[in-house]
Design a protein around this motif. Sequence first.
Motif, mmCIF file in Angstrom:
data_model
loop_
_atom_site.group_PDB
_atom_site.id
_atom_site.type_symbol
_atom_site.label_atom_id
_atom_site.label_comp_id
_atom_site.label_asym_id
_atom_site.label_seq_id
_atom_site.Cartn_x
_atom_site.Cartn_y
_atom_site.Cartn_z
ATOM 1 N N ALA A 1 37.484 46.483 37.479
ATOM 2 C CA ALA A 1 36.573 46.228 36.359
ATOM 3 C C ALA A 1 37.139 45.333 35.271
ATOM 4 C CB ALA A 1 36.156 47.566 35.731
ATOM 5 N N TRP A 2 38.451 45.215 35.146
ATOM 6 C CA TRP A 2 39.004 44.577 33.949
ATOM 7 C C TRP A 2 38.628 43.106 33.839
ATOM 8 C CZ3 TRP A 2 42.165 40.384 33.234
ATOM 9 C CH2 TRP A 2 42.825 39.882 34.365
ATOM 10 N N CYS B 1 34.899 42.473 32.846
ATOM 11 C CA CYS B 1 34.721 42.860 31.439
ATOM 12 C C CYS B 1 35.436 41.888 30.506
ATOM 13 C CB CYS B 1 35.227 44.282 31.218
ATOM 14 S SG CYS B 1 34.196 45.551 31.990
ATOM 15 N N SER C 1 28.482 42.671 34.322
ATOM 16 C CA SER C 1 28.162 44.092 34.433
ATOM 17 C C SER C 1 27.772 44.442 35.861
ATOM 18 C CB SER C 1 27.022 44.447 33.476
ATOM 19 O OG SER C 1 27.382 44.206 32.129
ATOM 20 N N VAL D 1 30.890 44.818 38.025
ATOM 21 C CA VAL D 1 31.598 46.089 37.862
ATOM 22 C C VAL D 1 30.888 47.183 38.653
ATOM 23 C CG1 VAL D 1 32.327 47.849 36.229
ATOM 24 C CG2 VAL D 1 32.535 45.440 35.614
ATOM 25 N N VAL E 1 34.956 48.344 29.601
ATOM 26 C CA VAL E 1 35.501 48.766 30.899
ATOM 27 C C VAL E 1 35.200 50.237 31.140
ATOM 28 C CG1 VAL E 1 37.598 49.050 32.271
ATOM 29 C CG2 VAL E 1 37.335 47.027 30.810
ATOM 30 N N VAL F 1 32.602 51.570 34.028
ATOM 31 C CA VAL F 1 33.212 52.313 35.126
ATOM 32 C C VAL F 1 32.654 53.731 35.188
ATOM 33 C CG1 VAL F 1 35.361 53.376 35.914
ATOM 34 C CG2 VAL F 1 35.322 50.960 35.283
#
Length: 314
Positions: free
Chosen positions: A44-45, A48, A93, A96, A283, A287
């Motif tokens: 995810a990092w 984001c 988004s 993720v 994040v 998540v």
Amino acid sequence: MTPISTLDDLPAVSPKRRVLRIGKTVARVFDYCRANAWPLFVAAWFPCFLTALGLAVLALILFADPEQVPSWLLSRGFDSRTWLSAIIAAPFSAMVFAFVLDRMANAPENGRVVVRRGIESVKRFAIPGMRFELGPRILWAALLLAAVQLLCSFAVAGEHRLLVASLLATHDLPLNPEDVAPWVSAMGVLNLFAGGFVLVWTYLFVGDFLWTGSFDPIGCWRALDGNHLRFVAIVFIVFAIVAMLKYGLALAVGLILIPADAASPSFLNLMLMHFGLAWPFDVLHLVLSAATVGTILGAFRSPAIASIRPAAAL
């Protein structure tokens, strides 16, 4: 992914009907994220970070000189206060959500950058610790996220104009703060819950599309028969926990780093603080939301692994 253990059968109603346990489901989501914290962060990092970077650049371009901003780009209800922010944030988004659900569906997750062109032509290269993907599933999910956010935010802007018009029609000019404040507060609370409700179901439908490979909101709604309010309550609890952490930390940082007698920070410093503090909580928010949706779908919907793995294995 096997059905979660926070569901109990209710034989008196139907041998196949399951009921969500709110507390245990929330605990299961946080336990999953704790046990898989590093892989989820790696997934995810980067999206984001691109969201925060894109919004920061947008704010710098548009609002460094607010008088030069075209009025048609501005709208209340967005962060930053332009509808372009929804379009910039939506693809990342969606990434993720896709990456977290890939993991929950046990699809391969090698660190990579994937940019698709058409169906057959694929450009890819590996970067350890970084995931980025553009393809049909990401773009369709991003389109839905952006459309819902644009619709809701424009509705908020229209509601604000109606409120101002009604106050002007029923009160003598000039308007006093005490005439406006109660209505604005009530409208803000209503919009908070209404927007959260819409966002909850948008996340579920986007997750279901990424999970099953087809857009079927009616089937998704029916699959949660008897658990609609419980699902909303679960996601609202997750949202509330993230919000308390975010604004609690922002308040603490503000009190520590900005003395009471200090001069007002510059626009650039405010922007860096805003998006810098927002990034880790973006994040966390995405998540946890994706993990919540995946946990629910894992119990009520069967993932179409065949439709997920080819995209994930590229």
